[in-house]
Design an enzyme around this catalytic site. Structure first.
Site, PDB file in Angstrom:
ATOM      1  N   LYS A  11      -3.484   0.857  -4.205  1.00 37.86           N
ATOM      2  CA  LYS A  11      -4.660   0.765  -3.331  1.00 37.86           C
ATOM      3  C   LYS A  11      -5.869   1.510  -3.920  1.00 37.86           C
ATOM      4  O   LYS A  11      -5.727   2.316  -4.847  1.00 37.86           O
ATOM      5  CB  LYS A  11      -4.293   1.317  -1.945  1.00 37.86           C
ATOM      6  CG  LYS A  11      -3.220   0.486  -1.220  1.00 37.86           C
ATOM      7  CD  LYS A  11      -2.942   1.035   0.185  1.00 37.86           C
ATOM      8  CE  LYS A  11      -1.900   0.180   0.921  1.00 37.86           C
ATOM      9  NZ  LYS A  11      -1.640   0.689   2.298  1.00 37.86           N
ATOM     10  N   TYR A  35      -3.736  -8.830   5.347  1.00 38.34           N
ATOM     11  CA  TYR A  35      -3.174  -7.978   6.390  1.00 38.34           C
ATOM     12  C   TYR A  35      -3.320  -8.609   7.776  1.00 38.34           C
ATOM     13  O   TYR A  35      -3.392  -7.885   8.785  1.00 38.34           O
ATOM     14  CB  TYR A  35      -3.854  -6.600   6.370  1.00 38.34           C
ATOM     15  CG  TYR A  35      -3.242  -5.592   5.403  1.00 38.34           C
ATOM     16  CD1 TYR A  35      -1.895  -5.221   5.492  1.00 38.34           C
ATOM     17  CD2 TYR A  35      -4.014  -4.985   4.414  1.00 38.34           C
ATOM     18  CE1 TYR A  35      -1.341  -4.285   4.635  1.00 38.34           C
ATOM     19  CE2 TYR A  35      -3.463  -4.032   3.550  1.00 38.34           C
ATOM     20  CZ  TYR A  35      -2.122  -3.690   3.667  1.00 38.34           C
ATOM     21  OH  TYR A  35      -1.574  -2.752   2.824  1.00 38.34           O
ATOM     22  N   ASN A  76      -3.129   5.522   1.612  1.00 39.25           N
ATOM     23  CA  ASN A  76      -1.802   5.973   1.222  1.00 39.25           C
ATOM     24  C   ASN A  76      -1.292   5.343  -0.078  1.00 39.25           C
ATOM     25  O   ASN A  76      -0.100   5.189  -0.285  1.00 39.25           O
ATOM     26  CB  ASN A  76      -0.812   5.779   2.379  1.00 39.25           C
ATOM     27  CG  ASN A  76      -0.713   4.334   2.812  1.00 39.25           C
ATOM     28  OD1 ASN A  76      -1.366   3.464   2.238  1.00 39.25           O
ATOM     29  ND2 ASN A  76       0.101   4.069   3.804  1.00 39.25           N
ATOM     30  N   HIS A 134       0.981  -0.331  -1.364  1.00 37.67           N
ATOM     31  CA  HIS A 134       1.562  -1.268  -0.397  1.00 37.67           C
ATOM     32  C   HIS A 134       2.819  -1.859  -1.010  1.00 37.67           C
ATOM     33  O   HIS A 134       2.858  -2.093  -2.219  1.00 37.67           O
ATOM     34  CB  HIS A 134       0.580  -2.421  -0.095  1.00 37.67           C
ATOM     35  CG  HIS A 134       1.267  -3.609   0.517  1.00 37.67           C
ATOM     36  ND1 HIS A 134       1.511  -3.700   1.869  1.00 37.67           N
ATOM     37  CD2 HIS A 134       1.823  -4.722  -0.035  1.00 37.67           C
ATOM     38  CE1 HIS A 134       2.163  -4.840   2.107  1.00 37.67           C
ATOM     39  NE2 HIS A 134       2.359  -5.466   0.966  1.00 37.67           N
ATOM     40  N   GLU A 147       3.558 -12.958   0.135  1.00 28.27           N
ATOM     41  CA  GLU A 147       2.565 -12.046  -0.447  1.00 28.27           C
ATOM     42  C   GLU A 147       2.433 -12.259  -1.949  1.00 28.27           C
ATOM     43  O   GLU A 147       1.335 -12.151  -2.499  1.00 28.27           O
ATOM     44  CB  GLU A 147       2.944 -10.590  -0.121  1.00 28.27           C
ATOM     45  CG  GLU A 147       2.789 -10.288   1.366  1.00 28.27           C
ATOM     46  CD  GLU A 147       3.183  -8.863   1.745  1.00 28.27           C
ATOM     47  OE1 GLU A 147       3.569  -8.075   0.854  1.00 28.27           O
ATOM     48  OE2 GLU A 147       3.078  -8.537   2.940  1.00 28.27           O
TER      49      GLU A 147
HETATM   50  P1  RTP Z   1       2.020  -1.296   3.642  1.00 24.84           P
HETATM   51  O1  RTP Z   1       2.156  -2.524   4.522  1.00 24.84           O
HETATM   52  O2  RTP Z   1       0.602  -1.053   3.179  1.00 24.84           O
HETATM   53  O3  RTP Z   1       3.028  -1.294   2.526  1.00 24.84           O
HETATM   54  O4  RTP Z   1       2.399   0.009   4.484  1.00 24.84           O
HETATM   55  P2  RTP Z   1       3.560   0.203   5.544  1.00 24.84           P
HETATM   56  O5  RTP Z   1       4.416  -1.011   5.630  1.00 24.84           O
HETATM   57  O6  RTP Z   1       4.205   1.516   5.230  1.00 24.84           O
HETATM   58  O7  RTP Z   1       2.719   0.386   6.881  1.00 24.84           O
HETATM   59  P3  RTP Z   1       2.207  -0.724   7.941  1.00 24.84           P
HETATM   60  O8  RTP Z   1       2.648  -0.297   9.288  1.00 24.84           O
HETATM   61  O9  RTP Z   1       2.541  -2.095   7.478  1.00 24.84           O
HETATM   62  O10 RTP Z   1       0.616  -0.504   7.874  1.00 24.84           O
HETATM   63  C1  RTP Z   1      -0.156  -1.117   6.875  1.00 24.84           C
HETATM   64  C2  RTP Z   1      -1.168  -0.141   6.365  1.00 24.84           C
HETATM   65  O11 RTP Z   1      -2.156   0.109   7.362  1.00 24.84           O
HETATM   66  C3  RTP Z   1      -2.641   1.439   7.227  1.00 24.84           C
HETATM   67  N1  RTP Z   1      -2.391   2.184   8.454  1.00 24.84           N
HETATM   68  N2  RTP Z   1      -3.289   2.979   8.996  1.00 24.84           N
HETATM   69  N3  RTP Z   1      -4.636   4.787  10.701  1.00 24.84           N
HETATM   70  C4  RTP Z   1      -3.387   4.462  10.990  1.00 24.84           C
HETATM   71  O12 RTP Z   1      -2.774   4.898  11.908  1.00 24.84           O
HETATM   72  C5  RTP Z   1      -2.724   3.509  10.095  1.00 24.84           C
HETATM   73  N4  RTP Z   1      -1.494   3.027  10.239  1.00 24.84           N
HETATM   74  C6  RTP Z   1      -1.294   2.205   9.206  1.00 24.84           C
HETATM   75  C7  RTP Z   1      -1.906   2.078   6.058  1.00 24.84           C
HETATM   76  O13 RTP Z   1      -2.702   1.895   4.878  1.00 24.84           O
HETATM   77  C8  RTP Z   1      -0.645   1.250   6.003  1.00 24.84           C
HETATM   78  O14 RTP Z   1      -0.052   1.340   4.738  1.00 24.84           O
HETATM   79 MG    MG Z   2       3.645  -2.979   5.895  1.00 21.92          MG
END
Ligand code: RTP
Ligand code: MG
Length: 140
Positions: A11, A51, A114, A117, A128
């Site tokens: 990212k 997304y 973070n 992804h 994807e």
């Molecule tokens: P990713 O899809 O990016 O691999 O991350 P992940 O599965 O660990 O998390 P996900 O729940 O799918 O959330 C996608 C991305 O959205 C951002 N996020 N921001 N501000 C917040 O509370 C929040 N929560 C999620 C993060 O960049 C997350 O990786």
């Molecule tokens: Mg995710």
């Protein structure tokens, strides 16, 4: 366990801090092979399409703005159980909860910014990968 492919994104917070090589070393050390990779600049609209599953979440605007704020490196990782292995190497979404040694524990700046992804299941991995790569670009 079968050989799988998963979609990974380094990212903008990580590309800005020149961390692509250090992050790729974590993947390779875990036995994942980078079989396709390119550095691109997303528009906010493209980030929103990628997304789309999060469109109704309160952080959607922040997330898509962030993903379009600088270059990203999109890549396909291949290996035994690559989807789960990649998510293990990434660590928890919130770096405060990420296990020591994981990418997010070492490099992530916040729950939003973070660093990486990774696809979360075989069907999303397939979708994807097709979002960013044509079959011709995948060299196992
Ligand atoms: P990713 O899809 O990016 O691999 O991350 P992940 O599965 O660990 O998390 P996900 O729940 O799918 O959330 C996608 C991305 O959205 C951002 N996020 N921001 N501000 C917040 O509370 C929040 N929560 C999620 C993060 O960049 C997350 O990786
Ligand atoms: Mg995710």
């Amino acid at each position: 366990m079968a050989t799988e492919r998963t979609l990974s994104i380094i990212k903008p917070d990580a590309t800005k801090r020149n961390l692509t090589g250090k992050i790729n070393a974590k993947f390779e050390d875990a036995g994942l092979r980078i079989v396709a990779q390119k550095r691109i600049q997303l528009t906010q609209d493209q980030a929103g399409k990628f997304y789309a599953v999060h469109a109704e979440r309160p952080f959607f605007g922040e997330l898509t703005e962030f993903m379009a704020s600088g270059p990203v490196v999109v890549q396909v990782l291949e290996g035994e159980g690559a989807i789960a292995k990649n998510r293990e190497v990434m660590g928890a979404t919130n770096p405060a909860d990420a296990a020591p040694g994981t990418i997010r524990a070492e490099f992530a700046e916040s729950v939003g910014e973070n660093s990486v992804h990774g696809s979360d299941a075989p069907d999303t991995a397939k979708e994807e990968i097709a979002f960013f790569f044509s079959g011709l670009e995948l060299v196992g």
